[in-house]
Write a protein that holds these residues in place. Structure first.
Motif, short mmCIF file in Angstrom:
data_model
loop_
_atom_site.label_atom_id
_atom_site.label_comp_id
_atom_site.label_asym_id
_atom_site.label_seq_id
_atom_site.Cartn_x
_atom_site.Cartn_y
_atom_site.Cartn_z
N ASN A 1 0.80 -1.23 0.00
CA ASN A 1 0.00 0.00 0.00
C ASN A 1 0.83 1.27 0.00
O ASN A 1 0.27 2.37 0.07
N SER A 2 2.14 1.14 -0.10
CA SER A 2 3.03 2.30 0.08
C SER A 2 3.16 3.15 -1.17
O SER A 2 3.61 4.29 -1.08
N SER A 3 2.86 2.62 -2.34
CA SER A 3 3.09 3.26 -3.64
C SER A 3 4.58 3.36 -3.99
O SER A 3 4.94 3.91 -5.03
N LEU A 4 5.45 2.80 -3.16
CA LEU A 4 6.88 2.78 -3.45
C LEU A 4 7.22 1.62 -4.38
O LEU A 4 6.60 0.55 -4.30
N PRO A 5 8.24 1.78 -5.22
CA PRO A 5 8.74 0.61 -5.96
C PRO A 5 9.21 -0.45 -4.97
O PRO A 5 9.87 -0.13 -3.98
N HIS A 6 8.85 -1.70 -5.24
CA HIS A 6 9.18 -2.75 -4.29
C HIS A 6 9.15 -4.11 -4.97
O HIS A 6 8.68 -4.26 -6.10
N GLU A 7 9.64 -5.09 -4.23
CA GLU A 7 9.60 -6.47 -4.69
C GLU A 7 9.55 -7.40 -3.49
O GLU A 7 9.95 -7.04 -2.38
N PHE A 8 9.05 -8.59 -3.73
CA PHE A 8 9.10 -9.67 -2.75
C PHE A 8 9.93 -10.80 -3.35
O PHE A 8 9.95 -11.00 -4.57
#
Length: 228
Positions: free
Chosen positions: A151-158
């Motif tokens: 929900n952060s709107s930041l670029p991310h990955e798991f």
């Protein structure tokens, strides 16, 4: 912050950035496949001060554009926000690697605009989480961190490091369903770095890992392999 490792240049750790990597001391998990066991056990060879790191970064302004903070588990350090503020003040973007076990500190960094990219390690499906983490884990903390990141709107990955002993295709599909259709999910091939926390871990074959990724891709936006 206790920084036990320092790589002065990486083109891989922070997508789209020329960066350095800081390895923080200590971890609250004991994943059998951990390849940085010296950071977990406290046997890492050296300590780098914040002043040393910041001095290096001042000299690299215009040459590097990012700092990747990994571990160990960076969010165990209570002063991580203040340290990142100093890094950001020098004009660097910050990538955080985390195991998601300290959601309150993760939320502080996100809400404070202190991170630009987040990579969270997902150890396994919920039912096998503590087994793969090597210690008892409150899955509610992990779930909260996943939702904060999504929900952060930041670029991310798991991402999940996959071993033959701990992960089945069904486990990986379960993780993909948990993460959901909008997420990027990477399966990392296990490799014995010579600094593994627990003996007895081995890798699935490369083709098998590709099959896992293909099966999981039905449930996430992207599922790819790394390290094969």
């Amino acid at each position: 912050m206790i920084i036990s490792g320092f790589q002065k240049l990486t083109l891989l750790d922070f997508p789209g950035h020329t960066a350095c990597t800081l390895f923080t001391h200590g971890c609250n998990m004991r994943c059998p496949f951990c390849h940085n066991s010296a950071l977990v056990s406290g046997q890492a060879p050296g300590i780098h001060t914040q002043e040393e790191i910041l001095s290096f970064l001042k000299k690299r302004q215009g040459l590097l554009d990012g700092v990747a903070i990994t571990g160990g588990e960076p969010l165990l350090h209570k002063d991580i926000a203040e340290f990142i503020k100093k890094i950001k003040a020098l004009g660097f973007s910050v990538k955080l690697d985390t195991n998601g076990s300290v959601p309150e500190r993760l939320e502080e960094l996100i809400s404070g605009g202190l991170v630009d990219y987040i990579a969270m390690d997902i150890k396994n499906c919920k039912e096998k989480y503590s087994l793969s983490a090597g210690t008892e884990i409150d899955i509610r903390d992990i779930e909260r961190s996943v939702e904060l990141i999504k929900n952060s709107s930041l670029p991310h990955e798991f991402r999940t490091t996959v071993t033959r002993e701990l992960h089945t295709e069904e486990d990986i599909i379960s993780v993909a369903k948990w993460l959901g259709k909008e997420e990027k999910y990477f399966l990392q091939q296990f490799k014995d770095s010579g600094d593994i926390l627990t003996d007895g871990q081995s890798a699935h074959g490369d083709d098998t890992l590709r099959e896992f990724a293909l099966s999981a891709s039905e449930f996430v936006k992207l599922c790819e392999t790394r390290g094969i």
